[in-house]
Scaffold this motif. Structure first.
Motif, PDB file in Angstrom:
ATOM      1  N   SER A  39       0.828  -1.203   0.000  1.00 56.66           N
ATOM      2  CA  SER A  39       0.000   0.000   0.000  1.00 56.66           C
ATOM      3  C   SER A  39       0.868   1.260   0.000  1.00 56.66           C
ATOM      4  N   ALA A  40       0.231   2.387  -0.274  1.00 53.34           N
ATOM      5  CA  ALA A  40       0.947   3.666  -0.275  1.00 53.34           C
ATOM      6  C   ALA A  40       1.550   3.958   1.098  1.00 53.34           C
ATOM      7  N   ALA A  41       0.831   3.648   2.159  1.00 52.84           N
ATOM      8  CA  ALA A  41       1.339   3.892   3.511  1.00 52.84           C
ATOM      9  C   ALA A  41       2.575   3.039   3.786  1.00 52.84           C
ATOM     10  N   ASP A  42       2.537   1.784   3.369  1.00 54.95           N
ATOM     11  CA  ASP A  42       3.698   0.911   3.562  1.00 54.95           C
ATOM     12  C   ASP A  42       4.865   1.341   2.678  1.00 54.95           C
ATOM     13  N   ARG A  43       4.572   1.816   1.475  1.00 52.10           N
ATOM     14  CA  ARG A  43       5.625   2.332   0.593  1.00 52.10           C
ATOM     15  C   ARG A  43       6.331   3.517   1.236  1.00 52.10           C
ATOM     16  N   GLU A  44       5.557   4.355   1.913  1.00 50.50           N
ATOM     17  CA  GLU A  44       6.144   5.515   2.586  1.00 50.50           C
ATOM     18  C   GLU A  44       7.125   5.078   3.673  1.00 50.50           C
ATOM     19  N   VAL A  45       6.744   4.073   4.455  1.00 48.94           N
ATOM     20  CA  VAL A  45       7.635   3.541   5.493  1.00 48.94           C
ATOM     21  C   VAL A  45       8.900   2.983   4.852  1.00 48.94           C
ATOM     22  N   ILE A  46       8.729   2.231   3.774  1.00 51.81           N
ATOM     23  CA  ILE A  46       9.885   1.648   3.082  1.00 51.81           C
ATOM     24  C   ILE A  46      10.793   2.749   2.544  1.00 51.81           C
ATOM     25  N   ASP A  47      10.208   3.755   1.896  1.00 54.90           N
ATOM     26  CA  ASP A  47      11.018   4.834   1.312  1.00 54.90           C
ATOM     27  C   ASP A  47      11.814   5.592   2.370  1.00 54.90           C
ATOM     28  N   GLU A  48      11.150   5.950   3.471  1.00 55.24           N
ATOM     29  CA  GLU A  48      11.841   6.672   4.544  1.00 55.24           C
ATOM     30  C   GLU A  48      12.954   5.810   5.144  1.00 55.24           C
ATOM     31  N   SER A  49      12.666   4.538   5.313  1.00 50.07           N
ATOM     32  CA  SER A  49      13.654   3.639   5.895  1.00 50.07           C
ATOM     33  C   SER A  49      14.827   3.425   4.949  1.00 50.07           C
ATOM     34  N   LEU A  50      14.545   3.308   3.645  1.00 51.85           N
ATOM     35  CA  LEU A  50      15.625   3.123   2.675  1.00 51.85           C
ATOM     36  C   LEU A  50      16.571   4.314   2.642  1.00 51.85           C
ATOM     37  N   GLU A  51      16.043   5.527   2.833  1.00 55.94           N
ATOM     38  CA  GLU A  51      16.917   6.700   2.893  1.00 55.94           C
ATOM     39  C   GLU A  51      17.954   6.530   3.993  1.00 55.94           C
ATOM     40  N   THR A  52      17.517   6.056   5.138  1.00 56.94           N
ATOM     41  CA  THR A  52      18.428   5.840   6.264  1.00 56.94           C
ATOM     42  C   THR A  52      19.401   4.709   5.962  1.00 56.94           C
ATOM     43  N   VAL A  53      18.897   3.619   5.385  1.00 56.70           N
ATOM     44  CA  VAL A  53      19.761   2.478   5.059  1.00 56.70           C
ATOM     45  C   VAL A  53      20.861   2.902   4.097  1.00 56.70           C
ATOM     46  N   HIS A  54      20.512   3.726   3.107  1.00 48.44           N
ATOM     47  CA  HIS A  54      21.496   4.172   2.124  1.00 48.44           C
ATOM     48  C   HIS A  54      22.563   5.087   2.743  1.00 48.44           C
ATOM     49  N   GLU A  55      22.253   5.710   3.868  1.00 43.86           N
ATOM     50  CA  GLU A  55      23.253   6.541   4.552  1.00 43.86           C
ATOM     51  C   GLU A  55      24.388   5.691   5.116  1.00 43.86           C
ATOM     52  N   GLY A  56      24.089   4.449   5.447  1.00 42.93           N
ATOM     53  CA  GLY A  56      25.116   3.538   5.957  1.00 42.93           C
ATOM     54  C   GLY A  56      25.776   4.061   7.208  1.00 42.93           C
ATOM     55  N   ASP A  57      27.102   4.118   7.194  1.00 41.72           N
ATOM     56  CA  ASP A  57      27.871   4.547   8.367  1.00 41.72           C
ATOM     57  C   ASP A  57      27.645   6.010   8.725  1.00 41.72           C
ATOM     58  N   ALA A  58      27.151   6.799   7.788  1.00 39.74           N
ATOM     59  CA  ALA A  58      26.887   8.215   8.055  1.00 39.74           C
ATOM     60  C   ALA A  58      25.612   8.416   8.888  1.00 39.74           C
ATOM     61  N   ALA A  59      24.791   7.389   8.968  1.00 38.01           N
ATOM     62  CA  ALA A  59      23.554   7.475   9.749  1.00 38.01           C
ATOM     63  C   ALA A  59      23.885   7.455  11.235  1.00 38.01           C
ATOM     64  N   PRO A  60      23.027   8.043  12.069  1.00 37.72           N
ATOM     65  CA  PRO A  60      23.249   8.002  13.516  1.00 37.72           C
ATOM     66  C   PRO A  60      23.334   6.550  14.008  1.00 37.72           C
ATOM     67  N   PRO A  61      24.027   6.314  15.110  1.00 38.18           N
ATOM     68  CA  PRO A  61      24.146   4.955  15.645  1.00 38.18           C
ATOM     69  C   PRO A  61      22.775   4.294  15.851  1.00 38.18           C
ATOM     70  N   GLY A  62      22.639   3.087  15.355  1.00 36.82           N
ATOM     71  CA  GLY A  62      21.395   2.338  15.516  1.00 36.82           C
ATOM     72  C   GLY A  62      20.315   2.661  14.499  1.00 36.82           C
ATOM     73  N   ALA A  63      20.482   3.739  13.724  1.00 33.77           N
ATOM     74  CA  ALA A  63      19.429   4.157  12.794  1.00 33.77           C
ATOM     75  C   ALA A  63      19.221   3.144  11.662  1.00 33.77           C
ATOM     76  N   VAL A  64      20.304   2.596  11.148  1.00 33.60           N
ATOM     77  CA  VAL A  64      20.165   1.625  10.048  1.00 33.60           C
ATOM     78  C   VAL A  64      19.458   0.374  10.546  1.00 33.60           C
ATOM     79  N   ARG A  65      19.832  -0.081  11.720  1.00 32.61           N
ATOM     80  CA  ARG A  65      19.166  -1.273  12.283  1.00 32.61           C
ATOM     81  C   ARG A  65      17.677  -1.013  12.499  1.00 32.61           C
ATOM     82  N   ARG A  66      17.323   0.155  13.006  1.00 29.42           N
ATOM     83  CA  ARG A  66      15.908   0.484  13.206  1.00 29.42           C
ATOM     84  C   ARG A  66      15.177   0.579  11.866  1.00 29.42           C
ATOM     85  N   ALA A  67      15.835   1.163  10.872  1.00 24.76           N
ATOM     86  CA  ALA A  67      15.221   1.286   9.543  1.00 24.76           C
ATOM     87  C   ALA A  67      14.991  -0.092   8.931  1.00 24.76           C
TER      88      ALA A  67
END
Length: 116
Positions: free
Chosen positions: A57-85
């Protein structure tokens, strides 16, 4: 024993039995026994997430998109952010059911390679 009793003559490949349900598509194989290349596992996981993204759904796509932004940051993301995403993505995948199982497994493999 006479003839070929008990043997499947001409059987090549997997024997898969489906005992019910509708819309059964594909087969999940878990053959990840040895060490894995983290980049290859990452690319596979992202590809599976993109496939899932097109099936939710569109709502689930939004969660995925926001989370993927964090995942793509990798090591530049705050500690624990990639795991939460990745947890959020795996959560969406688990909720949508069977279609999300490959993503759940891919996230597990990737997190295991990262040590957690």
């Amino acid at each position: 024993m006479t003839g070929n009793e008990g043997y499947r003559v001409g059987q090549i490949g997997d024997n898969v039995n489906v005992y019910g349900g509708t819309g059964n598509i594909g087969q999940i194989k878990n053959t990840y026994n040895g060490p894995q290349d983290p980049q290859a596992v990452y690319r596979e996981m992202i590809g599976l997430i993109q496939v899932l993204r097109g099936q939710v759904s569109a709502a689930d796509r939004e969660v995925i998109d926001e989370s993927l932004e964090t995942v793509h940051e990798g090591d530049a993301a705050p500690p624990g952010a990639v795991r939460r995403a990745l947890g959020a993505i795996a959560g969406v995948a688990a909720v949508v059911g069977e279609v999300g199982l490959p993503v759940v497994e891919a996230v597990r493999r990737f997190l295991a390679l990262l040590g957690g």
